[in-house]
Design a protein around this motif. Structure first.
Motif, PDB file in Angstrom:
ATOM      1  N   GLU A 139      89.667  82.028 -28.864  1.00 39.56           N
ATOM      2  CA  GLU A 139      88.491  82.044 -29.728  1.00 39.56           C
ATOM      3  C   GLU A 139      88.381  83.426 -30.351  1.00 39.56           C
ATOM      4  O   GLU A 139      88.426  84.438 -29.654  1.00 39.56           O
ATOM      5  N   THR A 153      94.836  83.879 -40.134  1.00 41.00           N
ATOM      6  CA  THR A 153      96.046  83.061 -40.058  1.00 41.00           C
ATOM      7  C   THR A 153      97.301  83.851 -40.437  1.00 41.00           C
ATOM      8  O   THR A 153      98.409  83.485 -40.036  1.00 41.00           O
ATOM      9  N   ILE A 163     100.119  76.878 -35.927  1.00 44.53           N
ATOM     10  CA  ILE A 163      98.755  76.553 -35.515  1.00 44.53           C
ATOM     11  C   ILE A 163      98.609  75.040 -35.442  1.00 44.53           C
ATOM     12  O   ILE A 163      98.905  74.329 -36.402  1.00 44.53           O
ATOM     13  N   SER A 165      95.581  73.431 -34.488  1.00 39.29           N
ATOM     14  CA  SER A 165      94.267  73.068 -35.022  1.00 39.29           C
ATOM     15  C   SER A 165      93.373  74.299 -35.092  1.00 39.29           C
ATOM     16  O   SER A 165      93.577  75.275 -34.358  1.00 39.29           O
ATOM     17  N   ILE A 166      92.385  74.220 -35.991  1.00 41.16           N
ATOM     18  CA  ILE A 166      91.400  75.292 -36.140  1.00 41.16           C
ATOM     19  C   ILE A 166      90.007  74.670 -36.220  1.00 41.16           C
ATOM     20  O   ILE A 166      89.782  73.769 -37.029  1.00 41.16           O
ATOM     21  N   VAL A 180      86.020  81.228 -34.400  1.00 43.07           N
ATOM     22  CA  VAL A 180      87.178  80.423 -34.793  1.00 43.07           C
ATOM     23  C   VAL A 180      87.979  80.075 -33.540  1.00 43.07           C
ATOM     24  O   VAL A 180      88.504  80.966 -32.869  1.00 43.07           O
ATOM     25  N   VAL A 182      91.198  78.593 -32.184  1.00 43.76           N
ATOM     26  CA  VAL A 182      92.557  78.325 -32.673  1.00 43.76           C
ATOM     27  C   VAL A 182      93.424  77.817 -31.532  1.00 43.76           C
ATOM     28  O   VAL A 182      93.542  78.470 -30.491  1.00 43.76           O
ATOM     29  N   ARG A 183      94.014  76.649 -31.738  1.00 36.95           N
ATOM     30  CA  ARG A 183      94.995  76.131 -30.778  1.00 36.95           C
ATOM     31  C   ARG A 183      96.373  76.290 -31.397  1.00 36.95           C
ATOM     32  O   ARG A 183      96.623  75.808 -32.501  1.00 36.95           O
ATOM     33  N   MET A 184      97.242  76.984 -30.700  1.00 40.21           N
ATOM     34  CA  MET A 184      98.572  77.309 -31.240  1.00 40.21           C
ATOM     35  C   MET A 184      99.680  76.649 -30.436  1.00 40.21           C
ATOM     36  O   MET A 184      99.504  76.325 -29.252  1.00 40.21           O
TER      37      MET A 184
END
Length: 211
Positions: A139, A153, A163, A165-166, A180, A182-184
């Protein structure tokens, strides 16, 4: 995302002239909880839930509020909320929330062509958040200014990390910031975290967020 992407189609329906017992049998055999009631033209006349059927079944005291050979129209909900295959999932999510309903029939040209249920909505949320894909999540607290997402990004681009999802939501404690999530697609978020820290962003990991 469009409704046609997540709806169940073709949809299992029951004709308005069928009985409550027919509905109970169909829902049991198909293992479904919601059953649109339609006429000969597949026009939605109402909808039945498993709760409606269960309330019509004989109670432990032997009492029966509605005879099982009665028409399904006696227990169905009328004035049904419907949607179109080209509606946005985000829009009907509001209907699910505000109306506290379990399903929404999908109608095209006046005919029932599918159905969206709470389970479909949950599956969609899981897909959009990417939680079913292996990876890491962080986060990032960022200023609420135009163009900030490009700067964030860009760090992932430099480190050649995809990435998944955001999710962006407002920081309730700081109105000038957004959070934000962020799943990477990386099991080692360390370099990304270090780069974001160096750029002046506050980063939290699942350990910090107690996830």
């Amino acid at each position: 995302m469009l409704v046609e992407r997540i709806m169940t189609s073709p949809c299992i329906t029951i004709h308005e002239e069928k009985t409550i017992d027919d509905a109970f049998t169909l829902m049991t055999e198909e293992d479904i909880r919601h059953l649109p009631v339609v006429d000969d033209r597949m026009v939605v006349k109402g909808i039945i839930s498993d709760r409606d059927v269960n309330l019509a079944l004989p109670s432990m005291l032997g009492e029966n509020a509605v005879k099982l050979n009665a028409s399904v129209t006696e227990i169905m909900s009328r004035n049904v909320m419907t949607c179109h295959p080209l509606d946005f999932v985000e829009d009907i999510a509001v209907d699910f929330y505000e109306l506290a309903i379990g399903s929404i029939p999908v109608v095209r040209n006046g005919r029932c062509v599918g159905i969206v249920t709470q389970k479909d909505m949950l599956n969609t949320f899981l897909e959009l958040t990417g939680v079913m894909t292996p990876g890491s999540v962080i986060e990032v607290a960022v200023p609420d200014v135009a163009g900030i997402m490009h700067e964030v990004t860009k760090v992932f681009q430099v480190h050649q990390t995809s990435i998944e999802s955001i999710l962006v939501y407002r920081d309730k404690e700081n109105k000038d910031q957004k959070l934000v999530l962020v799943r990477m697609q990386s099991m080692n978020p360390g370099p990304i975290i270090d780069a974001l820290d160096a750029a002046g962003y506050k980063v939290r990991t699942p350990l910090d967020m107690r996830l």
